[in-house]
Design a protein around this motif. Structure first.
Motif, mmCIF file in Angstrom:
data_model
loop_
_atom_site.group_PDB
_atom_site.id
_atom_site.type_symbol
_atom_site.label_atom_id
_atom_site.label_comp_id
_atom_site.label_asym_id
_atom_site.label_seq_id
_atom_site.Cartn_x
_atom_site.Cartn_y
_atom_site.Cartn_z
ATOM 1 N N PHE A 51 0.216 1.423 0.933
ATOM 2 C CA PHE A 51 0.802 1.317 1.890
ATOM 3 C C PHE A 51 0.460 2.706 2.629
ATOM 4 C CE2 PHE A 51 4.395 2.805 4.258
ATOM 5 C CZ PHE A 51 4.600 1.841 5.186
ATOM 6 N N GLN A 52 0.438 3.764 2.169
ATOM 7 C CA GLN A 52 0.127 5.240 2.789
ATOM 8 C C GLN A 52 -1.346 5.156 3.351
ATOM 9 O OE1 GLN A 52 2.112 7.526 3.244
ATOM 10 N NE2 GLN A 52 3.774 6.272 2.474
ATOM 11 N N THR A 53 -2.090 4.238 2.944
ATOM 12 C CA THR A 53 -3.618 4.133 3.514
ATOM 13 C C THR A 53 -3.379 3.681 4.965
ATOM 14 O OG1 THR A 53 -4.666 3.839 1.446
ATOM 15 C CG2 THR A 53 -5.680 3.045 3.466
ATOM 16 N N GLN A 54 -2.208 3.047 5.227
ATOM 17 C CA GLN A 54 -2.022 2.357 6.428
ATOM 18 C C GLN A 54 -1.552 3.377 7.479
ATOM 19 O OE1 GLN A 54 -2.430 -1.108 7.188
ATOM 20 N NE2 GLN A 54 -2.767 -1.767 4.996
ATOM 21 N N ARG A 55 -0.799 4.259 7.044
ATOM 22 C CA ARG A 55 -0.377 5.247 7.703
ATOM 23 C C ARG A 55 -1.251 6.458 7.919
ATOM 24 N NH1 ARG A 55 5.177 5.077 8.029
ATOM 25 N NH2 ARG A 55 4.923 6.518 9.777
ATOM 26 N N HIS A 56 -2.044 6.644 6.908
ATOM 27 C CA HIS A 56 -3.049 7.669 7.129
ATOM 28 C C HIS A 56 -4.454 7.269 6.979
ATOM 29 C CE1 HIS A 56 0.536 10.486 7.177
ATOM 30 N NE2 HIS A 56 0.562 9.932 5.948
ATOM 31 N N GLU A 111 4.785 -5.992 2.409
ATOM 32 C CA GLU A 111 4.359 -5.609 1.353
ATOM 33 C C GLU A 111 4.242 -6.655 0.338
ATOM 34 O OE1 GLU A 111 4.675 -1.180 0.266
ATOM 35 O OE2 GLU A 111 6.532 -1.816 0.827
ATOM 36 N N ARG A 158 10.009 -2.775 7.254
ATOM 37 C CA ARG A 158 8.892 -2.016 7.895
ATOM 38 C C ARG A 158 8.437 -2.586 9.143
ATOM 39 N NH1 ARG A 158 7.371 1.770 4.012
ATOM 40 N NH2 ARG A 158 7.586 1.483 1.969
ATOM 41 N N LEU A 162 2.117 2.145 -3.687
ATOM 42 C CA LEU A 162 2.426 3.189 -2.717
ATOM 43 C C LEU A 162 1.202 3.823 -1.922
ATOM 44 C CD1 LEU A 162 5.181 5.147 -4.643
ATOM 45 C CD2 LEU A 162 5.612 3.808 -2.591
ATOM 46 N N GLY A 163 0.023 3.804 -2.751
ATOM 47 C CA GLY A 163 -1.009 4.368 -1.830
ATOM 48 C C GLY A 163 -1.751 3.306 -1.079
ATOM 49 N N TYR A 207 -2.368 -6.186 5.109
ATOM 50 C CA TYR A 207 -3.164 -4.763 4.550
ATOM 51 C C TYR A 207 -4.354 -4.619 5.300
ATOM 52 C CZ TYR A 207 0.361 -4.271 0.740
ATOM 53 O OH TYR A 207 1.567 -4.091 0.029
#
Length: 369
Positions: A357-362, A40, A56, A354-355, A12
């Motif tokens: 992981f999404q922090t990694q994308r955005h 994860e 992933r 979920l948040g 992370y």
């Protein structure tokens, strides 16, 4: 002039730091990880219970970011020369090193644990435990921390035919508020989980565990969830470390001994300005990764880097898929009486995961913490 940044570890913290650094001007970022998948880790107890996790691949996650991804194992850090040696023979020079190698379960401190116990620390270990549970009836989970609680409740909910037991050296939920402890005990009673408090394991055997008072607790499967250790690479490289071998860093995440090395995640000993040590968690790792990149850019450009300012809000505990416990905390990470429980808490925890992981994308870097 281009700054060569090498990030060790794509968990992370490491992956977020690499993505943020690659967005900065005049940077060349290399991300090194032993496995080619992003794990994860906070979901591995779900894998153990029979649920399938989404695949992933790291190559997909860093595609289009400009990051050079290297799948290899780090064997040494040469802090004097500013380079990293890899098992495959490659040497990576760096101007700035981000040390984010994480932690692993401690199986060496108790005799027999490495030989006979299972863990949920990696995908491979979780999959091995999942396969073993198919032929077991009595399961003993050792460790009353978040990993132990989430593992034992997930298994009890998904596989009710198993006889589940939790052994904890402390009281169950000692770090929770009174309301939190009451809900935890009600959940354990509902799921039929037997709890042994103040039980210290002195030895792990193939047929169970032996407690410090000599009692043998029979079990088909022993799951070890207590104690973590970090890689010795920082210590071996001559970097300043704490008593646990974690990289010693200042309030900006910079190594206290080497000005071009930064530490984030479980492998670094990060403290608040008042001296409070930050706990191992995504809630820590993600903002510290943001802080680290902000500090790296400030130091590179000759600007003073701000100290890390941060406070925890809660601890999120899943108790299976249909129940959870959100323990709210004060600024010192101490529990207050306010909690959220039940199905709403389970949804809250899922949103947090979920948040993360999404922090990694955005990714983004807040202007302040």
């Amino acid at each position: 002039m281009t700054t060569r940044i090498v990030v060790l570890g794509a968990g992370y913290s490491g992956q977020l730091a690499a993505r943020l650094a690659a967005r900065q001007r005049d940077t060349e970022v290399t991300l090194v990880n032993e496995r080619d998948r992003f794990v994860e880790r906070v979901r591995l107890h779900q894998l153990v219970s029979g649920q399938d996790l989404r695949d992933r691949p790291l190559a997909d996650l860093v595609k289009g970011t400009g990051i050079r991804l290297v799948i290899d194992r780090v064997t040494a850090v040469d802090a004097a020369e500013g380079s990293v040696a890899l098992a495959g023979g490659e040497t990576l020079p760096y101007d700035t090193l981000v040390y984010a190698l994480g932690s692993r379960m401690d199986l060496a401190s108790v005799p027999g644990a490495a030989e006979h116990a299972f863990t949920v620390a990696t995908v491979e270990e979780a999959a091995r435990l999942r396969a073993r549970l198919a032929s077991g009836e009595v399961v003993t989970v050792v460790g009353g921390g978040l990993t132990g609680i989430e593992t034992v409740t997930e298994l009890a909910e998904r596989q009710p035919d198993l006889k589940m037991r939790l052994l904890t050296a402390d009281g169950l939920g000692d770090r929770l508020s009174a309301k939190g402890r009451r809900h935890l005990r009600r959940t354990f009673d509902r799921l039929g989980i037997h709890v042994r408090e103040h039980a210290r394991v002195a030895e792990v055997r193939s047929d169970g565990v032996v407690l410090s008072d000599g009692e043998h607790v029979a079990s088909d499967v022993v799951v070890w969830t207590t104690g973590f250790v970090v890689p010795t690479l920082a210590k071996d490289a001559g970097l300043a470390v704490d008593d646990h071998g974690r990289l010693a860093v200042d309030a900006t995440t910079r190594s206290v001994s080497h000005r071009n090395v930064y530490g984030i995640g479980d492998a670094a000993a990060m403290r608040m300005p008042g001296g409070q040590e930050l706990r191992m968690a995504c809630a820590t790792g993600l903002p510290v990764a943001q802080q680290s990149v902000r500090a790296i850019m400030a130091h590179r450009d000759g600007r003073p880097a701000k100290d890390f300012g941060f406070r925890y809000v809660n601890q999120c505990i899943s108790l299976g898929r249909r129940d959870g416990l959100i323990q709210f905390v004060n600024r010192f990470d101490e529990p207050v009486e306010r909690v959220l429980t039940g199905r709403l808490a389970a949804l809250y925890k899922e949103a947090i995961v979920l948040g993360a992981f999404q922090t990694q994308r955005h990714p983004s870097i807040p202007t302040s913490f």
